[in-house]
Each structure stands twice: as structure tokens, then as C-alpha cells.
Design a protein around this motif. Structure first.
Motif, short mmCIF file in Angstrom:
data_model
loop_
_atom_site.label_atom_id
_atom_site.label_comp_id
_atom_site.label_asym_id
_atom_site.label_seq_id
_atom_site.Cartn_x
_atom_site.Cartn_y
_atom_site.Cartn_z
N UNK A 91 0.82 -1.20 0.00
CA UNK A 91 0.00 0.00 0.00
C UNK A 91 0.86 1.26 0.00
N UNK A 92 0.50 2.19 -0.86
CA UNK A 92 1.15 3.50 -0.89
C UNK A 92 0.08 4.54 -1.17
N UNK A 93 -0.05 5.50 -0.26
CA UNK A 93 -1.02 6.59 -0.41
C UNK A 93 -0.25 7.89 -0.31
N UNK A 96 -3.50 11.55 -0.11
CA UNK A 96 -4.85 11.02 -0.19
C UNK A 96 -5.14 10.17 -1.40
N UNK A 97 -4.15 10.02 -2.27
CA UNK A 97 -4.37 9.24 -3.50
C UNK A 97 -3.61 7.92 -3.40
N UNK A 98 -4.33 6.82 -3.56
CA UNK A 98 -3.70 5.51 -3.51
C UNK A 98 -2.98 5.23 -4.81
N UNK A 99 -1.67 5.00 -4.72
CA UNK A 99 -0.88 4.70 -5.90
C UNK A 99 -0.53 3.22 -6.00
N UNK A 100 -0.72 2.49 -4.90
CA UNK A 100 -0.59 1.03 -4.93
C UNK A 100 -1.49 0.46 -3.85
N UNK A 145 2.04 3.92 4.03
CA UNK A 145 3.04 3.07 3.43
C UNK A 145 3.01 1.72 4.12
N UNK A 146 3.10 0.66 3.34
CA UNK A 146 3.06 -0.70 3.88
C UNK A 146 4.44 -1.31 3.87
#
Length: 242
Positions: A91-93, A96-100, A145-146
Motif C-alpha cells: 500500500x502506498x497513499x 490522499x491518493x492511492x498509488x498502490x 506506506x506498507x
């Protein structure tokens, strides 16, 4: 000239000298079990945290060199698992926008030593949670971030860890203490997962903590004039004064 790269406003460096950074460093050296660490503390009441993912900015030195004005930067650190191109694999935000999307697949390596987790910035503060807990909460994150594995989960060490195992690297991680402040920690000598986890639980008072990476871990602390060299990284976490 100001440009936006992966959610971070960058003012391209010109020939004039860069302004001086913040006078006081947010980072200080601490010791635990006769081992040295650097603990960088951020407070969501006064600081903001941003995630930078950009193929042109894959080291902290490159990030520092791209900024004409670093007066608001408190520190920066590598912050999440990535592929060979530096792209997030979890996960990557950004703003406010999720890119992954969230990645809960099983597999090998540290990231898949479940449970892994998410560090996020939300309206009510900053959080470190397992990936399953994050998914269940369905938060509206300004930044996330994950990475993995989790080090501390609700006050307990990750079940796969010994108190001080044989695998030792320079490692960095993040945890949230009971006051809501974030501790971004990098070891100054090779450490095990178990020792790093116990530092967060027993010394820093963080009921949840998340491993960010090992062997490539790096810190940029402008006030201390420290910019660690490293191989090409992926996601970068940047903390700046509001």
C-alpha cells in the motif's frame, strides 16, 4: 521553479546557497541493551509526514540535493518495501491518493513474514497497524506506506522473533507511542529483529511498531548535517514542520 514529484513539492536547486535547516534536530542517540540507535521523534500536532516515490529521487542525498529550501525538513528516512524500479510493492497513499493497493499475499522475505503492517497519517493522528487491521478500519489516509514485518503488535513481539536472533543488520522502523508521537528509529550497529522490537516496546513505549527495512536503511537529518549514503531506495518518508 517548483515542481510536484510523487506528492512532494520540490523547489529545484539554483546556484544560490540553500537556507540553513531547522536549528534543533528531532533526532538523538539512545542506547538499549548496550546497542546504539538514533531515535527521530515527530509530533502530528506540529509536524507533517509525506511519502515520496520517484525514480529520480532514490537516495536521501538525491532528495536533499533537489531541495532549494530545506528549512522545514526535520528528517527523512527510507520507508517501505519496493521492487527493482523503486516502486512500492505494498500500500502506498500520497496526498490522499492511492498509488498502490494493500498487499496481503503470502510469500518469502521480510515483507511476507506475516503479519506485515501499515504506517498511516489520518485525520485523528498517525497509526501503525497490521495490514488486516488497516483493511478492517477502512481509514481515509492522507499518507500510508506498507512494510513488514510488524515488530510489535498490541504490546507483543512478532511471534516469529526470538528475543535476540542471529540475523543482524542495520535496520530502521517506526512506532507510535501512547502520546501519539512517532518514533523513527535507525540502528547505529547491526541488530536483530527481536532487539529492535524490544526497544520499541520496552524503552519507547510503542504498543505497535513496524519494520521499514534492513541493510539499506538510511537517515537524512539536516540539523545534524547527516545524510547517509545508500543504494537506490524506494519509498521515502519525509517529516517536515507544519
Amino acid at each position: 521553479m517548483k515542481v510536484w514529484l510523487a506528492g512532494f513539492a520540490l523547489t529545484l536547486a539554483a546556484c544560490s546557497p540553500a537556507p540553513k535547516p531547522l536549528a534543533d534536530s528531532a533526532c538523538h542517540e539512545i542506547s538499549f541493551d548496550d546497542t546504539r540507535f538514533t531515535d527521530c521523534i515527530a509530533d502530528p500536532a506540529r509536524d507533517a509526514v509525506r511519502l515520496v516515490i520517484n525514480p529520480e529521487l532514490r537516495t536521501l542525498g538525491a532528495l536533499a540535493g533537489s531541495l532549494r529550501d530545506n528549512t522545514r525538513i526535520r528528517f527523512a528516512m527510507n520507508g517501505g518495501m519496493y521492487d527493482d524500479e523503486g516502486k512500492a510493492i505494498g500500500l502506498a497513499v500520497i496526498e490522499g491518493r492511492q498509488v498502490h493497493r494493500l498487499n496481503r499475499k503470502q510469500g518469502g522475505g521480510n515483507f511476507h513474514l506475516l503479519p506485515n503492517g501499515v504506517f498511516s497519517a489520518e485525520a485523528d493522528g498517525w497509526h501503525v497497524r497490521t495490514s488486516d487491521a488497516y483493511a478492517a478500519a477502512t481509514p481515509r489516509s492522507a499518507m500510508a506506506t506498507q512494510s513488514g514485518p510488524m515488530l510489535v503488535i498490541e504490546g507483543r513481539l512478532h511471534p516469529a522473533f526470538a528475543d535476540d536472533g542471529d540475523s543482524r543488520y542495520i535496520r530502521n522502523a517506526v512506532g507510535i507511542d501512547r502520546a501519539g508521537k512517532a518514533h523513527f528509529v535507525i540502528s547505529e550497529e547491526p541488530v536483530s529483529f527481536g532487539l529492535l522490537a524490544r526497544l520499541f516496546r520496552d524503552k519507547l513505549g510503542c504498543p505497535n511498531a513496524l519494520f521499514l527495512d534492513g541493510s539499506v536503511s538510511a537517515l537524512w537529518d539536516p540539523a545534524a548535517q547527516r545524510t547517509d549514503s545508500s543504494v537506490a531506495l524506494g519509498p521515502l518518508l519525509v517529516v517536515e514542520a507544519r
